[in-house]
Scaffold this motif. Structure first.
Motif, PDB file in Angstrom:
ATOM      1  N   THR A 169      46.957  42.645  65.916  1.00  0.00           N
ATOM      2  CA  THR A 169      45.675  42.606  65.185  1.00  0.00           C
ATOM      3  C   THR A 169      44.538  43.271  65.958  1.00  0.00           C
ATOM      4  O   THR A 169      43.475  43.504  65.372  1.00  0.00           O
ATOM      5  CB  THR A 169      45.239  41.152  64.909  1.00  0.00           C
ATOM      6  OG1 THR A 169      45.362  40.427  66.136  1.00  0.00           O
ATOM      7  CG2 THR A 169      46.056  40.490  63.840  1.00  0.00           C
ATOM      8  N   GLY A 170      44.741  43.520  67.268  1.00  0.00           N
ATOM      9  CA  GLY A 170      43.669  44.113  68.069  1.00  0.00           C
ATOM     10  C   GLY A 170      42.413  43.250  68.008  1.00  0.00           C
ATOM     11  O   GLY A 170      42.477  42.022  68.096  1.00  0.00           O
ATOM     12  N   ASP A 171      41.248  43.920  67.817  1.00  0.00           N
ATOM     13  CA  ASP A 171      39.982  43.181  67.710  1.00  0.00           C
ATOM     14  C   ASP A 171      39.637  42.859  66.253  1.00  0.00           C
ATOM     15  O   ASP A 171      38.547  42.367  65.969  1.00  0.00           O
ATOM     16  CB  ASP A 171      38.830  44.011  68.301  1.00  0.00           C
ATOM     17  CG  ASP A 171      39.025  44.265  69.790  1.00  0.00           C
ATOM     18  OD1 ASP A 171      39.618  43.384  70.457  1.00  0.00           O
ATOM     19  OD2 ASP A 171      38.594  45.338  70.272  1.00  0.00           O
ATOM     20  N   GLY A 172      40.542  43.203  65.347  1.00  0.00           N
ATOM     21  CA  GLY A 172      40.232  43.026  63.928  1.00  0.00           C
ATOM     22  C   GLY A 172      39.953  41.571  63.592  1.00  0.00           C
ATOM     23  O   GLY A 172      40.651  40.676  64.043  1.00  0.00           O
ATOM     24  N   SER A 210      38.682  37.004  65.002  1.00  0.00           N
ATOM     25  CA  SER A 210      39.732  37.818  65.621  1.00  0.00           C
ATOM     26  C   SER A 210      40.785  36.863  66.199  1.00  0.00           C
ATOM     27  O   SER A 210      40.552  35.644  66.303  1.00  0.00           O
ATOM     28  CB  SER A 210      39.144  38.666  66.742  1.00  0.00           C
ATOM     29  OG  SER A 210      38.748  37.818  67.811  1.00  0.00           O
ATOM     30  N   TYR A 211      41.915  37.408  66.603  1.00  0.00           N
ATOM     31  CA  TYR A 211      42.944  36.552  67.211  1.00  0.00           C
ATOM     32  C   TYR A 211      42.484  36.055  68.592  1.00  0.00           C
ATOM     33  O   TYR A 211      42.921  34.995  69.031  1.00  0.00           O
ATOM     34  CB  TYR A 211      44.284  37.276  67.272  1.00  0.00           C
ATOM     35  CG  TYR A 211      45.129  37.044  66.019  1.00  0.00           C
ATOM     36  CD1 TYR A 211      44.528  36.896  64.764  1.00  0.00           C
ATOM     37  CD2 TYR A 211      46.513  36.930  66.090  1.00  0.00           C
ATOM     38  CE1 TYR A 211      45.288  36.666  63.626  1.00  0.00           C
ATOM     39  CE2 TYR A 211      47.284  36.701  64.956  1.00  0.00           C
ATOM     40  CZ  TYR A 211      46.668  36.572  63.722  1.00  0.00           C
ATOM     41  OH  TYR A 211      47.424  36.330  62.592  1.00  0.00           O
ATOM     42  N   ALA A 212      41.597  36.807  69.255  1.00  0.00           N
ATOM     43  CA  ALA A 212      41.022  36.302  70.514  1.00  0.00           C
ATOM     44  C   ALA A 212      40.129  35.092  70.211  1.00  0.00           C
ATOM     45  O   ALA A 212      40.133  34.097  70.956  1.00  0.00           O
ATOM     46  CB  ALA A 212      40.231  37.408  71.210  1.00  0.00           C
ATOM     47  N   PHE A 260      44.835  44.717  59.371  1.00  0.00           N
ATOM     48  CA  PHE A 260      43.898  43.712  59.912  1.00  0.00           C
ATOM     49  C   PHE A 260      43.132  44.324  61.079  1.00  0.00           C
ATOM     50  O   PHE A 260      41.920  44.142  61.205  1.00  0.00           O
ATOM     51  CB  PHE A 260      44.628  42.471  60.454  1.00  0.00           C
ATOM     52  CG  PHE A 260      45.322  41.618  59.439  1.00  0.00           C
ATOM     53  CD1 PHE A 260      45.062  41.716  58.086  1.00  0.00           C
ATOM     54  CD2 PHE A 260      46.268  40.681  59.855  1.00  0.00           C
ATOM     55  CE1 PHE A 260      45.710  40.918  57.160  1.00  0.00           C
ATOM     56  CE2 PHE A 260      46.926  39.874  58.948  1.00  0.00           C
ATOM     57  CZ  PHE A 260      46.652  39.995  57.595  1.00  0.00           C
ATOM     58  N   ALA A 261      43.884  45.030  61.955  1.00  0.00           N
ATOM     59  CA  ALA A 261      43.261  45.610  63.153  1.00  0.00           C
ATOM     60  C   ALA A 261      42.168  46.607  62.776  1.00  0.00           C
ATOM     61  O   ALA A 261      41.214  46.819  63.529  1.00  0.00           O
ATOM     62  CB  ALA A 261      44.327  46.292  64.016  1.00  0.00           C
ATOM     63  N   GLN A 262      42.318  47.201  61.573  1.00  0.00           N
ATOM     64  CA  GLN A 262      41.331  48.189  61.118  1.00  0.00           C
ATOM     65  C   GLN A 262      40.190  47.557  60.320  1.00  0.00           C
ATOM     66  O   GLN A 262      39.361  48.265  59.747  1.00  0.00           O
ATOM     67  CB  GLN A 262      42.039  49.252  60.260  1.00  0.00           C
ATOM     68  CG  GLN A 262      43.079  50.052  61.032  1.00  0.00           C
ATOM     69  CD  GLN A 262      44.036  50.813  60.122  1.00  0.00           C
ATOM     70  OE1 GLN A 262      43.883  50.831  58.897  1.00  0.00           O
ATOM     71  NE2 GLN A 262      45.046  51.438  60.724  1.00  0.00           N
ATOM     72  N   GLY A 263      40.165  46.227  60.253  1.00  0.00           N
ATOM     73  CA  GLY A 263      39.061  45.540  59.571  1.00  0.00           C
ATOM     74  C   GLY A 263      39.292  45.311  58.087  1.00  0.00           C
ATOM     75  O   GLY A 263      38.390  44.858  57.372  1.00  0.00           O
ATOM     76  N   ASP A 264      40.527  45.550  57.625  1.00  0.00           N
ATOM     77  CA  ASP A 264      40.860  45.444  56.202  1.00  0.00           C
ATOM     78  C   ASP A 264      40.633  44.033  55.631  1.00  0.00           C
ATOM     79  O   ASP A 264      40.353  43.880  54.441  1.00  0.00           O
ATOM     80  CB  ASP A 264      42.333  45.841  56.054  1.00  0.00           C
ATOM     81  CG  ASP A 264      42.908  45.563  54.689  1.00  0.00           C
ATOM     82  OD1 ASP A 264      42.664  46.381  53.806  1.00  0.00           O
ATOM     83  OD2 ASP A 264      43.600  44.542  54.524  1.00  0.00           O
TER      84      ASP A 264
END
Ligand SMILES: NC(=O)c1ccc[n+]([C@@H]2O[C@H](COP(=O)([O-])OP(=O)(O)OC[C@H]3O[C@@H](n4cnc5c(N)ncnc54)[C@H](OP(=O)(O)O)[C@@H]3O)[C@@H](O)[C@H]2O)c1
Length: 295
Positions: A169-172, A210-212, A260-264
């Motif tokens: 998911t990155g920062d998404g 985000s996942y973080a 998700f990672a792209q903000g979708d």
């Protein structure tokens, strides 16, 4: 305690709601209706998996969405359908056809970010199903839900064992929704569809995380540090296959995670609040309620 009965023996009831599968949202929808003492029938392939729902008061119809005759049998005497399944168009359109034949009043379709030109096959399939439902002439409501908080339950064994979890998911950020809210919204509309006919809702949680952020919430609620580590697309897909997700579904899920990672999925709204008259569950509440699974 209700006995499990063949759908051929089920009695008609003009307020009966049919839930088409007993997955995350479907099982909760059936449980909610049974708890309220309202007539509910749930279609399952394996009745062993519906024992708890039968004990709670749901009628269990054994069938398969690939087999129209079993859907027709489960559809007898049904007023409204909560259409929830893996979103395979032939299967869900089997349900739509059966509902037309049985004179059903309303169908609540559990869907996602449907799009005819999505790179994800499931989202293209959702469009095909939505279009078929709209064209059927049945009363309908579409619930285009954001991603479910309960997807984290797939990661629960890893979190319990390693106090960490991975994702691509990155920062998404994602406006994750609790399936208990999705089920409550579906049931509310199925039981009283008049003001929801022809409408599309986008149920989400109350915050986009985000996942973080999720890892920080797990740490706070569980009282021990939980860390998040990034995965590549291939690692993400492998992680899902390793917990039992079939390969082609893991592929689509991993594609969704890339989006998700792209903000979708970085969107929220108050559809749950406006339909239920109470706020949607927060992620903190979800982790608190399911803490034993992660511990
Ligand atoms: N997961 C999410 O984050 C999310 C978010 C938004 C929208 N949605 C949408 O929600 C819907 C459900 O997805 P989900 O991932 O949450 O799955 P789910 O509802 O938790 O599981 C699918 C259910 O379908 C049953 N099933 C599979 N094939 C069947 C068949 N041929 N006949 C009868 N039952 C069958 C499975 O039962 P068995 O035990 O027999 O296999 C299982 O109970 C999809 O439309 C999806 O796009 C999901």
């Amino acid at each position: 305690m209700n006995e499990m009965r063949s759908p051929f023996q089920l009695g008609g009831d003009s307020t009966m709601i049919l839930i088409t599968t007993a997955g995350k949202a479907g099982a909760e929808a059936a449980r909610l209706l049974a708890q309220r003492g309202e007539p509910v029938r749930i279609l399952v392939r394996d009745p062993e998996k519906a024992t708890t729902l039968a004990q709670a008061g749901a009628e269990v119809a054994v069938g398969d969405l690939e087999v129209p005759s079993t859907i027709d049998a489960a559809m007898q005497g049904i007023a409204a359908v909560v259409l929830v399944s893996l979103a395979i168009p032939t299967q869900e359109l089997n349900v739509v056809n059966s509902a037309v034949g049985a004179g059903v009043d309303h169908v609540v379709k559990i869907t996602s970010k449907a799009s005819a030109d999505s790179p994800i096959a499931r989202r293209r399939g959702q469009t095909e199903i939505e279009n078929g439902l709209v064209a059927s002439g049945l009363g309908y409501t579409l619930l285009r839900n954001n991603a479910y908080m309960q997807n984290f339950l797939m990661l629960a064994p890893a979190i319990a064992k390693t106090s960490s979890f991975g994702s691509s998911t990155g920062d998404g950020r994602i406006g994750m929704v609790d399936t208990r809210d999705v089920a409550a919204v579906a049931v509310e509309i199925a039981a009283s569809p008049a003001s929801h006919r022809g409408k599309t809702y986008w149920p989400s949680g109350p915050e986009s995380l985000s996942y973080a952020d999720a890892a920080r919430m797990f740490s706070k609620v569980l009282g021990r540090p939980i860390t998040f580590h990034p995965l590549t697309f291939e690692e993400q897909k492998r992680a899902m296959v390793d917990v039992g997700v079939p390969d082609h579904i893991a592929e689509m899920n991993a594609q969704a995670v890339t989006l998700f990672a792209q903000g979708d999925s970085d969107w929220i709204n108050d559809d749950v609040l406006s339909i239920l008259g109470r706020p949607a569950h927060t992620f903190e509440q979800f982790v608190t309620d399911f803490a034993p699974e992660f511990s």
